[in-house]
Design a protein around this motif. Structure first.
Motif, PDB file in Angstrom:
ATOM      1  N   PRO A   1      -3.277  -8.650   8.040  1.00 37.42           N
ATOM      2  CA  PRO A   1      -2.432  -7.476   8.293  1.00 37.42           C
ATOM      3  C   PRO A   1      -0.941  -7.742   8.099  1.00 37.42           C
ATOM      4  O   PRO A   1      -0.229  -6.921   7.522  1.00 37.42           O
ATOM      5  N   GLU A   2      -0.467  -8.912   8.557  1.00 35.02           N
ATOM      6  CA  GLU A   2       0.974  -9.197   8.462  1.00 35.02           C
ATOM      7  C   GLU A   2       1.458  -9.399   7.030  1.00 35.02           C
ATOM      8  O   GLU A   2       2.669  -9.396   6.776  1.00 35.02           O
ATOM      9  N   ASP A   3       0.518  -9.550   6.091  1.00 31.58           N
ATOM     10  CA  ASP A   3       0.883  -9.684   4.675  1.00 31.58           C
ATOM     11  C   ASP A   3       0.834  -8.351   3.925  1.00 31.58           C
ATOM     12  O   ASP A   3       1.029  -8.294   2.713  1.00 31.58           O
ATOM     13  N   CYS A   4       0.548  -7.281   4.682  1.00 33.06           N
ATOM     14  CA  CYS A   4       0.461  -5.936   4.094  1.00 33.06           C
ATOM     15  C   CYS A   4       1.713  -5.140   4.437  1.00 33.06           C
ATOM     16  O   CYS A   4       2.266  -5.274   5.529  1.00 33.06           O
ATOM     17  N   MET A   5       2.126  -4.296   3.508  1.00 35.25           N
ATOM     18  CA  MET A   5       3.189  -3.336   3.803  1.00 35.25           C
ATOM     19  C   MET A   5       2.745  -1.957   3.349  1.00 35.25           C
ATOM     20  O   MET A   5       2.238  -1.798   2.249  1.00 35.25           O
ATOM     21  N   LEU A   6       2.942  -0.970   4.223  1.00 35.01           N
ATOM     22  CA  LEU A   6       2.688   0.418   3.844  1.00 35.01           C
ATOM     23  C   LEU A   6       4.013   1.090   3.516  1.00 35.01           C
ATOM     24  O   LEU A   6       4.989   0.950   4.264  1.00 35.01           O
TER      25      LEU A   6
ATOM     26  N   PHE B   1       0.853  -1.183   0.000  1.00 30.95           N
ATOM     27  CA  PHE B   1       0.000   0.000   0.000  1.00 30.95           C
ATOM     28  C   PHE B   1       0.895   1.242   0.000  1.00 30.95           C
ATOM     29  O   PHE B   1       1.919   1.270   0.681  1.00 30.95           O
ATOM     30  N   PHE B   2       0.473   2.247  -0.741  1.00 31.86           N
ATOM     31  CA  PHE B   2       1.258   3.480  -0.837  1.00 31.86           C
ATOM     32  C   PHE B   2       0.448   4.664  -0.330  1.00 31.86           C
ATOM     33  O   PHE B   2      -0.684   4.878  -0.769  1.00 31.86           O
ATOM     34  N   ASP B   3       1.050   5.416   0.580  1.00 27.43           N
ATOM     35  CA  ASP B   3       0.520   6.746   0.850  1.00 27.43           C
ATOM     36  C   ASP B   3       0.737   7.554  -0.434  1.00 27.43           C
ATOM     37  O   ASP B   3       1.644   7.245  -1.214  1.00 27.43           O
ATOM     38  N   VAL B   4      -0.082   8.572  -0.662  1.00 27.97           N
ATOM     39  CA  VAL B   4      -0.035   9.274  -1.953  1.00 27.97           C
ATOM     40  C   VAL B   4       0.640  10.645  -1.850  1.00 27.97           C
ATOM     41  O   VAL B   4       1.675  10.883  -2.482  1.00 27.97           O
ATOM     42  N   ASN B   5       0.065  11.551  -1.061  1.00 24.12           N
ATOM     43  CA  ASN B   5       0.624  12.904  -0.966  1.00 24.12           C
ATOM     44  C   ASN B   5       2.003  12.877  -0.310  1.00 24.12           C
ATOM     45  O   ASN B   5       2.166  12.340   0.772  1.00 24.12           O
TER      46      ASN B   5
ATOM     47  N   PHE C   1      -5.814   6.061  12.096  1.00 26.79           N
ATOM     48  CA  PHE C   1      -6.748   5.246  12.877  1.00 26.79           C
ATOM     49  C   PHE C   1      -6.633   3.782  12.432  1.00 26.79           C
ATOM     50  O   PHE C   1      -6.613   3.489  11.244  1.00 26.79           O
ATOM     51  N   LYS C   2      -6.584   2.891  13.423  1.00 28.84           N
ATOM     52  CA  LYS C   2      -6.379   1.465  13.161  1.00 28.84           C
ATOM     53  C   LYS C   2      -7.467   0.905  12.241  1.00 28.84           C
ATOM     54  O   LYS C   2      -7.203   0.027  11.408  1.00 28.84           O
ATOM     55  N   ASP C   3      -8.690   1.421  12.383  1.00 27.30           N
ATOM     56  CA  ASP C   3      -9.815   0.962  11.556  1.00 27.30           C
ATOM     57  C   ASP C   3      -9.500   1.062  10.064  1.00 27.30           C
ATOM     58  O   ASP C   3      -9.971   0.250   9.270  1.00 27.30           O
ATOM     59  N   VAL C   4      -8.725   2.084   9.682  1.00 31.66           N
ATOM     60  CA  VAL C   4      -8.408   2.308   8.268  1.00 31.66           C
ATOM     61  C   VAL C   4      -7.536   1.163   7.734  1.00 31.66           C
ATOM     62  O   VAL C   4      -7.816   0.591   6.678  1.00 31.66           O
ATOM     63  N   TYR C   5      -6.480   0.821   8.473  1.00 22.21           N
ATOM     64  CA  TYR C   5      -5.568  -0.234   8.034  1.00 22.21           C
ATOM     65  C   TYR C   5      -6.288  -1.589   8.042  1.00 22.21           C
ATOM     66  O   TYR C   5      -6.106  -2.398   7.133  1.00 22.21           O
ATOM     67  N   ASN C   6      -7.120  -1.822   9.071  1.00 21.72           N
ATOM     68  CA  ASN C   6      -7.895  -3.073   9.128  1.00 21.72           C
ATOM     69  C   ASN C   6      -8.840  -3.173   7.938  1.00 21.72           C
ATOM     70  O   ASN C   6      -8.960  -4.233   7.307  1.00 21.72           O
ATOM     71  N   TRP C   7      -9.514  -2.070   7.632  1.00 18.93           N
ATOM     72  CA  TRP C   7     -10.449  -2.045   6.493  1.00 18.93           C
ATOM     73  C   TRP C   7      -9.706  -2.322   5.183  1.00 18.93           C
ATOM     74  O   TRP C   7     -10.168  -3.111   4.351  1.00 18.93           O
ATOM     75  N   ALA C   8      -8.544  -1.687   5.017  1.00 12.45           N
ATOM     76  CA  ALA C   8      -7.783  -1.826   3.762  1.00 12.45           C
ATOM     77  C   ALA C   8      -7.293  -3.259   3.569  1.00 12.45           C
ATOM     78  O   ALA C   8      -7.368  -3.807   2.459  1.00 12.45           O
ATOM     79  N   SER C   9      -6.817  -3.902   4.637  1.00  6.90           N
ATOM     80  CA  SER C   9      -6.355  -5.290   4.499  1.00  6.90           C
ATOM     81  C   SER C   9      -7.538  -6.214   4.192  1.00  6.90           C
ATOM     82  O   SER C   9      -7.429  -7.105   3.357  1.00  6.90           O
TER      83      SER C   9
ATOM     84  N   TRP D   1       3.955   9.433  11.173  1.00 12.15           N
ATOM     85  CA  TRP D   1       2.687   9.060  11.826  1.00 12.15           C
ATOM     86  C   TRP D   1       1.974   7.938  11.062  1.00 12.15           C
ATOM     87  O   TRP D   1       1.292   7.114  11.655  1.00 12.15           O
ATOM     88  N   ASP D   2       2.156   7.897   9.745  1.00 13.52           N
ATOM     89  CA  ASP D   2       1.461   6.911   8.913  1.00 13.52           C
ATOM     90  C   ASP D   2       2.109   5.527   9.063  1.00 13.52           C
ATOM     91  O   ASP D   2       1.418   4.519   9.279  1.00 13.52           O
ATOM     92  N   VAL D   3       3.431   5.474   8.981  1.00 14.47           N
ATOM     93  CA  VAL D   3       4.100   4.174   9.157  1.00 14.47           C
ATOM     94  C   VAL D   3       3.912   3.681  10.593  1.00 14.47           C
ATOM     95  O   VAL D   3       3.774   2.467  10.825  1.00 14.47           O
ATOM     96  N   ALA D   4       3.867   4.594  11.557  1.00 14.70           N
ATOM     97  CA  ALA D   4       3.616   4.205  12.953  1.00 14.70           C
ATOM     98  C   ALA D   4       2.237   3.549  13.066  1.00 14.70           C
ATOM     99  O   ALA D   4       2.092   2.476  13.672  1.00 14.70           O
ATOM    100  N   GLY D   5       1.232   4.179  12.469  1.00 17.15           N
ATOM    101  CA  GLY D   5      -0.126   3.641  12.511  1.00 17.15           C
ATOM    102  C   GLY D   5      -0.210   2.261  11.881  1.00 17.15           C
ATOM    103  O   GLY D   5      -0.857   1.357  12.415  1.00 17.15           O
ATOM    104  N   ALA D   6       0.472   2.099  10.751  1.00 18.67           N
ATOM    105  CA  ALA D   6       0.461   0.805  10.053  1.00 18.67           C
ATOM    106  C   ALA D   6       1.134  -0.280  10.904  1.00 18.67           C
ATOM    107  O   ALA D   6       0.613  -1.383  11.049  1.00 18.67           O
TER     108      ALA D   6
END
Length: 228
Positions: A170-175, A10-14, A155-163, A181-186
């Protein structure tokens, strides 16, 4: 998990993929050319995106950015109407060029068979527009906006929703992101993470360490391609 290929990247964009230099100039001009106010504006935008989410509300990221612009301007004796602020921020956020190495890096990862997904705090319409204008559409398997969750990263809900959306654990996802703050959340959501240390960006010392920390996306891609 290191050296094992993530199933989905997964890629952050901005700022991670897209260069904000031109947008920052437009915002800086609106703030009377006071470049020192730019980082304050960006921080205020992030702060209030979290305030909105923590309060159980949802407003488009561009609108929060516009409101933050009005706040910073007002503190510095500059009056910007809501309409003017939205015109500056929303339009500027939709027309950003990619960083120079981004297309080659994404192509290299695609060639290796990685599943590539954009995951952004921008709304669906803005996401689609900005990826198209940047000429990046063909690299992505999916474009995901937090608008579908109604909460902002980290918010954790975002990463859970995306996976869940990509049907992976989750453990098969990489941000991959250029924001501490974004990598910390992931990482706290059980994902793996790679940090792109764009100028002015740092990881959060109290968060788990990212397994990759490089100065641009090509260097991150070069490492991921060696994974098995």
């Amino acid at each position: 998990m290191s050296n094992i290929k993530p199933k989905v990247i997964f890629f952050d964009v901005n700022e991670t993929l897209l260069d904000l230099t031109v947008m920052k100039k437009q915002v800086g001009d609106a703030l009377g050319g006071k470049d020192n106010l730019l980082s304050l504006w960006f921080t205020t935008m992030l702060q209030y995106s979290l305030v909105v989410s923590a309060s159980g509300q949802y407003k488009p990221f561009g609108h929060i950015g516009a409101a933050a612009l009005q706040m910073v301007a007002a503190n510095n004796g500059i009056t910007i109407t809501e309409e003017e602020a939205r015109d500056i921020v929303v339009n500027a956020l939709q027309d950003l060029p990619p960083h120079p190495e981004v297309k080659d890096a994404l192509q290299a990862l695609k060639n290796e068979g990685f599943t590539l997904v954009a995951l952004t705090n921008s709304n669906n319409e803005s996401l689609k527009t900005k990826i198209e204008k940047a000429g990046l559409t063909q690299y992505f398997d999916d474009l995901l906006s937090i608008e579908s969750v109604g909460k902002f990263k980290p918010f954790k809900d975002v990463y859970n929703w995306a996976s869940n959306k990509m049907n992976v654990k989750p453990e098969d996802c990489m941000l991959i992101a250029a924001h501490g703050w974004d990598v910390a959340g992931a990482l706290w959501a059980g994902w793996r993470a790679a940090f792109v240390s764009r100028p002015g960006q740092q990881t959060f010392p109290l968060a788990p360490k990212t397994e990759i920390n490089e100065s641009d996306l090509q260097k991150v891609a070069d490492i991921l391609i060696t994974y098995e």
